[in-house]
Design an enzyme around this catalytic site. Structure first.
Site, mmCIF file in Angstrom:
data_model
loop_
_atom_site.group_PDB
_atom_site.id
_atom_site.type_symbol
_atom_site.label_atom_id
_atom_site.label_comp_id
_atom_site.label_asym_id
_atom_site.label_seq_id
_atom_site.Cartn_x
_atom_site.Cartn_y
_atom_site.Cartn_z
ATOM 1 N N TYR A 161 61.525 43.753 70.513
ATOM 2 C CA TYR A 161 60.311 43.421 71.272
ATOM 3 C C TYR A 161 60.635 43.004 72.708
ATOM 4 O O TYR A 161 60.021 43.494 73.660
ATOM 5 C CB TYR A 161 59.579 42.300 70.545
ATOM 6 C CG TYR A 161 58.206 41.972 71.099
ATOM 7 C CD1 TYR A 161 57.119 42.800 70.824
ATOM 8 C CD2 TYR A 161 57.989 40.834 71.865
ATOM 9 C CE1 TYR A 161 55.851 42.491 71.313
ATOM 10 C CE2 TYR A 161 56.738 40.520 72.359
ATOM 11 C CZ TYR A 161 55.665 41.350 72.070
ATOM 12 O OH TYR A 161 54.416 41.052 72.556
ATOM 13 N N LYS A 165 59.476 44.747 76.192
ATOM 14 C CA LYS A 165 58.586 44.076 77.153
ATOM 15 C C LYS A 165 59.271 43.876 78.509
ATOM 16 O O LYS A 165 58.607 43.801 79.536
ATOM 17 C CB LYS A 165 58.092 42.749 76.565
ATOM 18 C CG LYS A 165 57.142 42.948 75.363
ATOM 19 C CD LYS A 165 55.896 43.726 75.756
ATOM 20 C CE LYS A 165 54.905 43.859 74.610
ATOM 21 N NZ LYS A 165 53.689 44.601 74.985
HETATM 22 P P1 NDP Z 1 47.279 43.330 67.398
HETATM 23 O O1 NDP Z 1 48.337 43.596 66.386
HETATM 24 O O2 NDP Z 1 46.190 42.372 67.089
HETATM 25 O O3 NDP Z 1 46.598 44.733 67.830
HETATM 26 C C1 NDP Z 1 47.382 45.820 68.198
HETATM 27 C C2 NDP Z 1 46.488 46.981 68.541
HETATM 28 O O4 NDP Z 1 47.305 48.101 68.930
HETATM 29 C C3 NDP Z 1 45.634 47.435 67.376
HETATM 30 O O5 NDP Z 1 44.372 47.869 67.878
HETATM 31 C C4 NDP Z 1 46.411 48.635 66.840
HETATM 32 O O6 NDP Z 1 45.538 49.504 66.144
HETATM 33 C C5 NDP Z 1 46.941 49.238 68.146
HETATM 34 N N1 NDP Z 1 48.110 50.095 68.008
HETATM 35 C C6 NDP Z 1 49.322 49.777 67.471
HETATM 36 N N2 NDP Z 1 50.141 50.833 67.510
HETATM 37 C C7 NDP Z 1 49.446 51.844 68.092
HETATM 38 C C8 NDP Z 1 49.749 53.203 68.412
HETATM 39 N N3 NDP Z 1 50.950 53.745 68.134
HETATM 40 N N4 NDP Z 1 48.808 53.964 69.014
HETATM 41 C C9 NDP Z 1 47.581 53.445 69.302
HETATM 42 N N5 NDP Z 1 47.238 52.170 69.019
HETATM 43 C C10 NDP Z 1 48.157 51.391 68.406
HETATM 44 O O7 NDP Z 1 48.074 42.932 68.741
HETATM 45 P P2 NDP Z 1 47.778 41.815 69.851
HETATM 46 O O8 NDP Z 1 46.357 41.848 70.242
HETATM 47 O O9 NDP Z 1 48.418 40.572 69.424
HETATM 48 O O10 NDP Z 1 48.674 42.390 71.049
HETATM 49 C C11 NDP Z 1 48.171 43.285 72.022
HETATM 50 C C12 NDP Z 1 49.220 43.443 73.114
HETATM 51 O O11 NDP Z 1 49.495 42.169 73.695
HETATM 52 C C13 NDP Z 1 50.558 43.983 72.620
HETATM 53 O O12 NDP Z 1 51.123 44.828 73.591
HETATM 54 C C14 NDP Z 1 51.385 42.723 72.463
HETATM 55 O O13 NDP Z 1 52.751 42.982 72.555
HETATM 56 C C15 NDP Z 1 50.876 41.908 73.641
HETATM 57 N N6 NDP Z 1 51.104 40.486 73.501
HETATM 58 C C16 NDP Z 1 50.491 39.769 72.516
HETATM 59 C C17 NDP Z 1 50.694 38.421 72.420
HETATM 60 C C18 NDP Z 1 50.017 37.585 71.379
HETATM 61 O O14 NDP Z 1 50.290 36.397 71.342
HETATM 62 N N7 NDP Z 1 49.166 38.129 70.538
HETATM 63 C C19 NDP Z 1 51.592 37.698 73.348
HETATM 64 C C20 NDP Z 1 52.191 38.563 74.332
HETATM 65 C C21 NDP Z 1 51.938 39.882 74.410
HETATM 66 P P3 NDP Z 1 46.022 50.489 64.946
HETATM 67 O O15 NDP Z 1 47.083 49.765 64.189
HETATM 68 O O16 NDP Z 1 44.766 50.720 64.190
HETATM 69 O O17 NDP Z 1 46.521 51.720 65.633
#
Ligand code: NDP
Length: 256
Positions: A161, A165
């Site tokens: 990860y 990032k």
């Molecule tokens: P979630 O796991 O809640 O949501 C992830 C989303 O990405 C889902 O909608 C999922 O939908 C989609 N997704 C995953 N893989 C794919 C793919 N190959 N193609 C298309 N869509 C995809 O994640 P978060 O909301 O927690 O995180 C969102 C972003 O923020 C990420 O980049 C994460 O690294 C970043 N982030 C989050 C933090 C946190 O504390 N939550 C902190 C720092 C950064 P589906 O599986 O249906 O495809």
């Protein structure tokens, strides 16, 4: 123009990858509320349709769902072509879809490492490449890449990860240079911990949950609505002189 009007997104079209859950969903809702038409993208057709429908109902904007795996080159090409057919143009791209696989390096497989790079690095790269001709031709674009505090600091057991990032931060900076002549800004948001599905393993572990709070000067995890102001700002004309920036949104965690 009055300053608050410069935050409005009326007439703009935004695409949010991973827009069905967590931070992506909160950002898609914020962009629609600010006036944008929104394309919601994830791998699951039923979920993108449901979320786009809810956003359209609650904001009155045109919102449409698209099933696409951002790691798949052909699907990304098809997605952008379909979105341009449906909306006519695309102004704002939020590369938010991301995954996290945690563990000590000697307990991880190569496949797990590559899976994280594919979603968190290759996906945004493919999306940026696909929108480039359109945004360059229109000489307008707002690209927002979602990094993490782990773009700039480290935690143990996060080689896949944190590597990904760190890479997205550098991709942001390179594209900011590449696209500045075309009036396309490219910025990164670096969130700290928010309570989303991705963080369930940490939230379900009281010791891990508390250990994050201890690192965060504001003394708590982020609330989903707290991601919304920054994405609207970076997507709008209010941020027109900001490009190549990485803005932390982490309760002060990375100040240490
Ligand atoms: P979630 O796991 O809640 O949501 C992830 C989303 O990405 C889902 O909608 C999922 O939908 C989609 N997704 C995953 N893989 C794919 C793919 N190959 N193609 C298309 N869509 C995809 O994640 P978060 O909301 O927690 O995180 C969102 C972003 O923020 C990420 O980049 C994460 O690294 C970043 N982030 C989050 C933090 C946190 O504390 N939550 C902190 C720092 C950064 P589906 O599986 O249906 O495809």
């Amino acid at each position: 123009m009055p300053v608050l009007d410069r935050f409005r997104l009326d007439g703009r079209t935004a695409l949010v990858t991973g827009g069905t859950k967590g931070l992506g969903r909160a950002m898609a809702a914020a962009l629609a509320e600010a006036g944008a038409r929104v394309a919601v993208v994830s791998r699951h057709g039923d979920q993108v349709a449901a979320v786009a429908g809810e956003l359209a109902r609650s904001t009155g904007r045109q919102c449409q769902g698209y099933a696409c795996d951002v790691t798949d080159e052909a699907q990304v090409t098809q997605l952008i072509s379909q979105v341009l057919d449906d909306f006519g143009h695309l102004d704002i791209l939020v590369n938010n879809a991301g995954i996290n696989i945690r563990g000590p390096i000697d307990q991880l497989s190569l496949d797990q490492f590559l899976q994280v790079q594919a979603t968190n690095v290759t996906g945004p790269w493919l999306m940026c490449r696909a929108v480039a001709p359109h945004m360059k031709e229109r000489r307008y674009g707002r690209v927002i890449n979602i990094g993490s505090t782990l773009s700039i600091i480290a935690l143990a057991d996060r080689t896949p990860y944190a590597s990904s990032k760190g890479a997205i931060l550098q991709m942001t900076r390179v594209l900011a240079l590449e696209w500045a002549p075309y009036n396309i800004t490219v910025n990164a948001m670096l969130p700290g911990p928010f309570a989303t599905e991705m963080n369930l393993p940490l939230m379900n572990d009281p010791e891990a949950y508390q250990s994050f709070i201890a690192k965060i000067p504001l003394g708590r995890w982020g609330e989903l609505e707290e991601i919304q102001g920054l994405v609207v700002f970076l997507a709008s004309d209010a941020s027109s002189f900001i490009t190549g920036a990485a803005i932390t949104i982490d309760g002060g965690w990375t100040v240490h």
